[in-house]
Motif scaffolding. Structure first.
Motif: not given
Ligand code: A3P
Length: 327
Positions: A294-296, A263, A291, A68-69, A166, A268, A71-74, A224
């Motif tokens: 920050r995505g960094e 994506c 979900f 979990p956390k 995250s 998103l 980068g699954t969603t990506w 990731y």
């Protein structure tokens, strides 16, 4: 106690009362349970037991796997976009791309939650030629289900320092009432000890890493950080692995860049569905916005002390030393 809850099968109830358990760190009334070396919440024990009993992967199945956390969603969004790109590549169907109106978790269901709710869930997926599925279960938990199948696994891994931060934010969003100020320190300790949902992190990663070395056609191991740094390169690799390689024309026409943009975190996270939508995963409703934070890469420096960084890095180095894995 959770062990006695009537929503669980007798097999799960018996299992829960016989295996080691610990209090969940942020909610003192709940427990996590150790099964086959990994820690799970009660409903995930039900999920893994019924999955191990009833799920047989098809040769054509593609399974996104992760801790979990990480980068699954990506990765779900990218995999979905790659394998369905021929269905949504005209000007009109572009507007109807499912990723524009559905959170990626709805397009690629978690085996974990499907099997925790139903002994034999409907695994019909949105994708056309392959079932795109996903899981947070470790490889060891899946082995029985995939051993007779040519299915493929795509695993995404991340610097555990960023994953723990995250995770902490994700939990803070969903457990505000039970969240004390010391929660990060407590979570950090538990994470280092491996006693967190789906932990230990390092064992989770190593299961998939070792199989990716032994059977590179079976498991694609992604990071990731690499996806962030060189998205084109890794998307081309991912498409090839999934069996949907980009043609030279597609590369020249910018299809790869188009999917990366579709994506991307910015795209998103700003969609209405991901800003204000809700989905049900496992126990309750989760805001889709949770979900996307920050995505960094490297956000942990804003939260972990230098001593915490050193400690986690040391554990990672020690655990991965013998396996040639660097994160
Ligand atoms: P941060 O909390 O560091 O921002 P998972 O999908 O496995 O739950 O992981 C969530 C993490 O991936 C979050 O990290 C989230 O912001 C990030 N993320 C989600 N979508 C992303 C995307 N399209 N690109 C890059 N990172 C993304």
């Amino acid at each position: 106690p959770e062990e006695a809850e009537s929503k669980f099968t007798q097999e799960t109830r018996d299992m829960l009362s016989s295996i080691p358990k610990q209090k969940v760190w942020w909610m003192l009334s709940e427990h996590i349970y150790q099964y086959q070396n990994f820690w799970y919440r009660a409903e995930e024990i039900q999920g893994i037991l019924s999955m191990q009993r009833n799920f047989k992967a098809l040769d054509s199945d593609l399974i996104v796997a992760s801790y979990p956390k990480c980068g699954t969603t990506w990765l779900k969004a990218l995999s979905f976009a790659i394998i369905n790109r021929h269905h949504f590549n005209t000007a009109t169907s572009k507007e109807h791309h499912p990723l524009l109106t559905s959170n990626p978790h709805l397009l690629l269901p978690f085996l974990d939650s499907l099997y925790s709710k139903d002994q034999n869930p409907d695994l019909t997926c949105f994708s056309v030629n392959n079932r795109l599925l996903s899981t947070h279960f470790p490889l060891e938990g899946l082995l029985e289900c995939i051993k007779d199948s040519k299915c493929k696994l795509i695993y995404i891994c991340r610097d555990p320092k960023d994953a723990v931060i995250s995770f902490w934010h994700f939990m803070a969003k969903h457990s505000p009432k039970n969240f004390g100020t010391s929660s990060l320190e407590v979570l950090f300790e538990r994470f280092c000890d491996g006693v967190v949902g789906y932990g230990p992190f390092w064992d989770h990663v190593l299961g998939y890493w070792k199989m990716s070395l032994q059977f590179p056609q079976k498991v694609l191991f992604l990071r990731y950080e690499e996806l962030k740094n060189e998205p084109n390169h890794h998307l081309i690799k991912l498409a090839q692995f999934l069996g949907y390689p980009f043609s030279a024309e597609e590369v020249n026409e910018g299809v790869v860049e188009g999917l990366i943009k579709l994506c991307s975190f910015d795209h998103l996270s700003n969609l209405e569905v991901n800003r204000n939508g809700k989905i049900t995963i496992r126990k309750g409703e989760i805001e889709c916005s949770a979900f996307f934070r920050r995505g960094e890469v490297g956000d942990h420096v804003n939260y972990l002390t230098p001593a915490m960084v050193e400690r986690l890095d040391k554990i990672t180095q020690e655990k991965f030393l013998d396996y040639g894995l660097q994160i």
